[in-house]
Design an enzyme around this catalytic site. Sequence first.
Site, PDB file in Angstrom:
ATOM      1  N   VAL A 129      12.694 -48.407 -25.808  1.00 25.15           N
ATOM      2  CA  VAL A 129      11.976 -47.589 -27.096  1.00 25.15           C
ATOM      3  C   VAL A 129      12.275 -46.547 -27.952  1.00 25.15           C
ATOM      4  O   VAL A 129      12.809 -46.474 -28.836  1.00 25.15           O
ATOM      5  CB  VAL A 129      10.943 -48.767 -26.934  1.00 25.15           C
ATOM      6  CG1 VAL A 129       9.952 -48.523 -28.113  1.00 25.15           C
ATOM      7  CG2 VAL A 129      10.495 -50.236 -26.341  1.00 25.15           C
ATOM      8  N   CYS A 130      11.687 -45.500 -27.437  1.00 23.97           N
ATOM      9  CA  CYS A 130      12.307 -44.065 -26.956  1.00 23.97           C
ATOM     10  C   CYS A 130      13.575 -44.281 -27.553  1.00 23.97           C
ATOM     11  O   CYS A 130      13.968 -43.256 -28.954  1.00 23.97           O
ATOM     12  CB  CYS A 130      11.178 -42.939 -26.440  1.00 23.97           C
ATOM     13  SG  CYS A 130       9.908 -43.762 -26.044  1.00 23.97           S
ATOM     14  N   SER A 131      14.783 -44.007 -26.956  1.00 28.31           N
ATOM     15  CA  SER A 131      15.707 -44.190 -27.506  1.00 28.31           C
ATOM     16  C   SER A 131      15.628 -44.790 -29.012  1.00 28.31           C
ATOM     17  O   SER A 131      16.833 -44.361 -29.672  1.00 28.31           O
ATOM     18  CB  SER A 131      16.931 -45.101 -26.457  1.00 28.31           C
ATOM     19  OG  SER A 131      16.197 -43.457 -25.100  1.00 28.31           O
TER      20      SER A 131
END
Length: 157
Positions: A46-48
């Site tokens: 999700v952060c990527s």
Amino acid sequence: MVSVGDEAPDFTAPLANGDVAEMTLSDAVARGPVVLAFFPGAFTSVCSHEMESFDDRLDELADAGVTVYGVSIDTPFAQNAFRDELGLGFELVSDSDREIIDAYDIAMDFTALGVHDLAKRAVFVVDEDRTVTYAWVSDDPGVEPDYDEVVEAAQTA
């Protein structure tokens, strides 16, 4: 928690920019509004996706004179590897001592994983006076911000 209308807490922290430098918020906003995009950790799905989504909107933000910074507790060395892997065109701020997430009151824990004091997924737009003009904080690390809303807020900061 920092809210719209508040003075953004100032900080000086390591900056992953392909090398390792230092960044101070009050100096950064002197050059124009900034987006601070807090994320829990590098190299996670999700952060990527979130950082890639900001990178996709980078031209719109730059055209408005806005600078984007990703902020996480990762070391600047890990952040540089993350930037390289994703091909990000913006810099990342290392908050490995957790002072920034504490100042913005956005710390969270993944207790089941034994990981503590990560940044909640949060976005703040800060204008040249260091006033927060937009604030979004999620208690669910799987939820991403409304990128159109962030770009609009940044363009009017």
